[in-house]
Scaffold this motif. Structure first.
Motif, PDB file in Angstrom:
ATOM      1  N   ALA A   1      33.707  49.039  59.799  1.00 39.32           N
ATOM      2  CA  ALA A   1      32.536  49.516  59.063  1.00 39.32           C
ATOM      3  C   ALA A   1      32.019  50.827  59.660  1.00 39.32           C
ATOM      4  O   ALA A   1      31.668  51.773  58.940  1.00 39.32           O
ATOM      5  N   PHE A   2      31.994  50.880  60.967  1.00 46.08           N
ATOM      6  CA  PHE A   2      31.494  52.072  61.659  1.00 46.08           C
ATOM      7  C   PHE A   2      32.376  53.290  61.364  1.00 46.08           C
ATOM      8  O   PHE A   2      31.885  54.384  61.058  1.00 46.08           O
ATOM      9  N   LEU A   3      33.680  53.078  61.418  1.00 47.79           N
ATOM     10  CA  LEU A   3      34.601  54.187  61.186  1.00 47.79           C
ATOM     11  C   LEU A   3      34.581  54.631  59.729  1.00 47.79           C
ATOM     12  O   LEU A   3      34.698  55.833  59.438  1.00 47.79           O
ATOM     13  N   GLU A   4      34.435  53.683  58.813  1.00 47.38           N
ATOM     14  CA  GLU A   4      34.339  54.045  57.396  1.00 47.38           C
ATOM     15  C   GLU A   4      33.085  54.861  57.142  1.00 47.38           C
ATOM     16  O   GLU A   4      33.094  55.847  56.402  1.00 47.38           O
ATOM     17  N   GLN A   5      32.021  54.450  57.779  1.00 46.04           N
ATOM     18  CA  GLN A   5      30.761  55.182  57.628  1.00 46.04           C
ATOM     19  C   GLN A   5      30.901  56.611  58.156  1.00 46.04           C
ATOM     20  O   GLN A   5      30.391  57.560  57.571  1.00 46.04           O
ATOM     21  N   LYS A   6      31.654  56.763  59.238  1.00 44.45           N
ATOM     22  CA  LYS A   6      31.828  58.093  59.831  1.00 44.45           C
ATOM     23  C   LYS A   6      32.877  58.917  59.093  1.00 44.45           C
ATOM     24  O   LYS A   6      32.931  60.136  59.251  1.00 44.45           O
TER      25      LYS A   6
END
Lengths: 484, 167
Positions: free
Chosen positions: B147-152
C-alpha cells in the motif's frame, strides 16, 4: 575505598565486550580485564551437517569477514576430499580463491582504516565522538571519505565476481571453486570507469599510506608511544618466507625476533598450540604449548605478519615493508598502533596481488576442482584481515561433521588486547577519581587497533556505545558514563 | 506529466538467525510483487548488515525503505522516518540507517527520503526457520509496504528502472 570501573558496549543478542578496571584505595590500577562474550555455539551448530555444506554455513559467523570463514572451511574440506592443502588445487581453483581472499582483505582493511582509524587520526583520541567518524572525515576531507566508500565497494565487487554474491557466496567448494571469472567482470575490475578499477585502487592505497606517513611524522607520541609492550607474533608465511595471506606454514617469532615456531605444517597445529580457559571470560587464551601460557601467548594480524615475513612479493608493498622494518632498525615492531601502518601496507599488497591475478588467463579457463582419497579430518588456515584463522573438522563414515574447532583471529589476540587495555589504564587512569571522555576513548582506541570482531554472527541492532560503570569495593554502582 | 520516484527497498539482517531474516525475506517478496505489478522503478537489495558503501548505493534513489527485524517496535510493525544521524559504534561491524543517510549527504550533498520498516521478531537462534508470530508480522509488513509503495508510485509502468520516470 577500592573501585571497579566497567566499560561495556551494549549490544542486542550476543558478541559484546566490556572492560573492567579495578582501582585500589589509593587510585592505583589493581587489575584490568577485557571480557569478550564470543558465541562459541557455532562449532556445535555444524555438527551433523554434511561436510560439503561447511564452507557455506560457516559464513553465517560474520557479516564483515564471511569470505575468511568460507575459505578456511573450504581449505579444511580440500584436505577431506583428498585435494591436499592450499597449493594442491588446480591453478584456476587456487587463483580464484586467492582473488576472492585479497578482495576480502582489501575491503575489510579499507573499512577499518577509513571508517575507524582515520577519524581517530584526523580528530585525535580526544575528539568529539559525534564528529570522530567517517562523516566527520567527509566534512573535513571529502576525498578521503569517498575513497573509503569506493575501496570498500571495489573489494565487495571482487567478492561478488569470484564468490557469486557480496555476502555469503558459494564460490569455494571442497577441492576447488565452482566458476571461472567472467571476461566481463575481469574487464570491469581491470579497466572499469573511474573509480572502480584496480589502478585507481592502487593509487588510492598509496595515497592512504602517504596520509598515514604525514600524520605519523607529526604525531609520534600517539603512534609510537601510545601503547608499547613486548609480544611474540604468529602468522602463516609462504615456504620461502614471503608474506602470504592465503596459504603457507606457521611461523612465530618472539619479541626479540627469534623464531619460536619454525615454519610448521598447520595440519599439526594442535601439536603446537593450546587454549587456556579463564573463569571471567567466554573467550579462550591461545598460546604456544612449548612456552606455556605465561610466555607463549602471541599477537596475530597485520602487525604480526610484518614481523614474521621476510619479504613481500609485490614491488610497491615491498618498498613500504622495507620502510616499516627500517623504522625499528630491523627489530621486531611491538607498537600496536603500528597495526594501522601494517594494515595499509596490506591494502596496497592486496591491490597489487589483485591486479596480478586479474591479468592471469588461468582465471578464465581451466579445471576448477581436484579430488583424491577422502580423509576423515582436515584443517584449514589462512590469514584473515584480523589475523590467523583456524578451522578444524572431523567427519564420520556418513560424511557428517562430528567435530569442529575454530580459533578466530580475535581469540588469538585476546592476551595482547588485555595488555593494551592495562597499559592505557595505568597511563591515564591511575590516581583519577573520574573517568574522562578522553580516557574512555583511549581504551577504545587501544582495543580498536586490533580490529576485534565482537559481534560475529549477527548484525548489531541500534547503537553500540561504550558504557563506563564505576563500582566501589563492595560492587556498588556509584557512577556511569557513556561514550556517545 | 508527473515524475515517478525511484525507490529502493533494502532488507537487511541475518537469515541464519531465525526472525533476524525478516528484512531480507520482505525484500524478496517485494521484488516478486514489483515485477508482477510492473513497478519497474522499484528495486530491492539485501545485505547482512548496513555499512558505509551503502551511502553510495542509496545516493541514486529518491526514496529508500530499509526493512529490518526489531525486538520492540510500536506494535507488530512500525514505519519510522530515518533522519541523518552521525552516531557510530564501537566497531565497524554495522552502522545504522541514519548513519548511512548522514554519510550519503556528507559525501553526495543529497540524500533520499528514507524510512525504516521495523517488523517485530521473537527468536534469534541459529536456524533459518522463523517463528509463526514473525511470519505473521512479515505478512503484515508486506501488505503495509504494498500500500505504501503504491501510494508513492502512482500507476504501474513497464521498462527499465531509472531515477525518475515521466508518465
Amino acid at each position: 575505598m577500592g573501585q571497579k570501573i566497567t566499560i561495556e558496549p551494549v549490544t542486542r543478542v550476543e558478541g559484546h565486550g566490556k572492560v573492567t578496571i579495578h582501582i585500589d584505595n589509593d587510585g592505583n590500577i589493581e587489575q584490568t580485564r577485557l571480557h569478550i562474550v564470543e558465541f562459541r555455539g557455532f562449532e556445535r551448530f555444524v555438527q551433523g551437517r554434511p561436510y560439503w555444506e561447511a564452507p557455506v554455513v560457516v559464513q553465517r559467523l560474520c557479516g564483515i569477514c564471511p569470505v575468511s570463514h568460507h575459505l578456511a572451511a573450504a581449505k579444511a574440506m580440500d584436505v577431506i576430499v583428498g585435494a591436499g592443502t592450499g597449493d594442491g588445487l588446480t591453478p584456476t581453483g587456487e587463483k580464484m580463491r586467492r582473488l576472492m581472499h585479497y578482495g576480502q582483505v582489501f575491503q575489510s582493511h579499507s573499512l577499518h582504516f577509513f571508517h575507524l582509524a582515520s577519524p581517530d587520526l584526523l580528530f585525535g583520541v580526544d575528539g568529539d565522538p559525534l564528529t570522530r567518524n567517517i562523516i566527520g572525515v567527509a566534512m573535513k576531507n571529502k576525498d578521503l571519505a569517498v575513497q573509503g566508500v569506493m575501496m570498500r565497494k571495489f573489494g565487495q565487487e571482487v567478492i561478488r565476481a569470484t564468490a557469486g554474491k557480496k555476502i555469503h557466496g558459494t564460490g569455494a567448494i571442497p577441492g576447488g571453486i565452482n566458476k571461472h571469472l567472467s571476461e566481463e567482470d575481469r574487464d570491469l575490475l581491470l579497466n572499469g570507469d573511474d573509480p572502480v578499477n584496480i589502478n585507481k585502487m592502487i593509487e588510492w592505497s598509496r595515497g592512504a599510506l602517504e596520509f598515514f606517513h604525514d600524520y605519523h611524522k607529526k604525531n609520534k607520541d600517539i603512534i609510537d608511544r601510545f601503547v608499547d609492550f613486548p609480544s611474540s607474533h604468529l602468522s602463516l608465511v609462504r615456504k620461502d618466507g614471503a608474506l602470504d595471506l592465503y596459504h603457507g606454514v606457521l611461523r612465530a617469532v618472539n619479541s626479540e625476533g627469534k623464531k619460536i615456531l619454525h615454519d610448521v605444517d598447520y595440519q599439526d597445529y594442535n601439536k603446537y598450540i593450546d587454549e587456556e580457559v579463564r573463569s571471567w571470560s567466554y573467550m579462550k587464551f591461545p598460546y604456544l604449548k612449548e612456552y606455556g601460557m605465561s610466555s607463549g601467548w602471541y599477537t596475530v594480524g597485520p602487525l604480526a605478519r610484518m614481523n614474521t615475513a621476510d619479504f613481500i612479493d609485490t614491488p610497491l608493498a615491498q618498498k613500504e615493508f622495507e620502510r616499516f622494518r627500517s623504522y625499528t632498525e630491523g627489530r621486531i615492531n611491538n607498537m600496536p598502533m603500528h597495526m594501522h601502518w601494517a594494515r595499509l601496507i596490506e591494502i596496497l599488497h592486496s591491490a597489487e596481488k589483485m591486479k596480478e591475478l586479474l591479468q592471469d588467463p588461468d582465471l578464465l579457463k581451466g579445471e576448477l576442482v581436484k579430488k583424491g582419497n577422502k580423509q576423515r579430518t582436515g584443517v584449514g588456515l589462512l590469514e584473515a584481515p584480523r589475523g590467523t584463522l583456524f578451522h578444524h573438522y572431523k567427519i564420520n563414515e556418513f560424511d557428517q561433521i562430528v567435530m569442529a574447532n575454530l580459533i578466530v583471529s580475535t581469540t588469538n589476540n585476546n592476551q595482547p588486547m588485555n595488555l593494551a587495555v592495562n597499559q592505557v589504564a595505568r597511563a591515564l587512569m591511575t590516581g583519577k577519581k573520574e573517568i574522562s571522555e578522553g580516557m574512555m576513548n583511549a581504551v577504545e582506541v587501544a582495543i580498536r587497533a586490533y580490529d576485534p570482531c565482537l559481534s560475529c554472527a549477527t548484525h548489531a541492532m541500534g547503537q553500540m556505545p561504550l558504557e563506563i560503570a564505576l563500582y566501589d569495593s563492595n560492587d556498588k554502582l556509584i557512577d556511569t558514563k557513556r561514550s556517545i | 506529466m508527473c515524475l515517478k520516484p525511484s525507490i529502493l527497498v533494502y532488507g537487511y539482517g541475518n537469515p541464519g538467525r531465525q526472525d533476524d531474516g525478516l528484512g531480507i525475506r520482505l525484500a524478496g517478496m517485494i521484488e516478486k510483487w514489483s515485477v508482477q505489478s510492473g513497478y519497474s522503478h522499484i528495486v530491492t537489495d539485501t545485505n547482512y548488515q548496513l555499512n558505509i558503501e551503502d551511502a553510495e548505493l542509496i545516493s541514486i534513489y529518491d526514496i529508500v525503505i530499509f526493512a529490518d527485524a526489531s525486538i520492540d517496535p510500536e506494535g507488530d510493525i512500525e514505519l519510522t522516518t530515518v533522519t541523518p544521524d552521525p552516531k557510530t559504534e564501537f566497531t565497524m561491524h554495522a552502522v545504522s540507517p541514519g548513519f548511512v543517510v548522514d554519510l550519503c549527504h556528507a559525501i553526495y550533498n543529497r540524500h533520499p527520503d528514507a524510512y525504516l520498516l521495523h517488523m517485530k521478531g521473537f527468536q534469534w537462534g541459529f536456524m533459518e526457520t522463523m517463528t509463526k508470530e514473525a511470519l505473521e508480522n512479515l505478512d503484515k509488513g508486506f501488505n503495509f509496504m504494498k500500500a505504501f509503495l503504491e501510494q508513492k508510485s502512482g500507476k504501474p509502468d513497464k521498462g527499465r528502472p531509472v531515477k525518475s520516470v515521466v508518465l
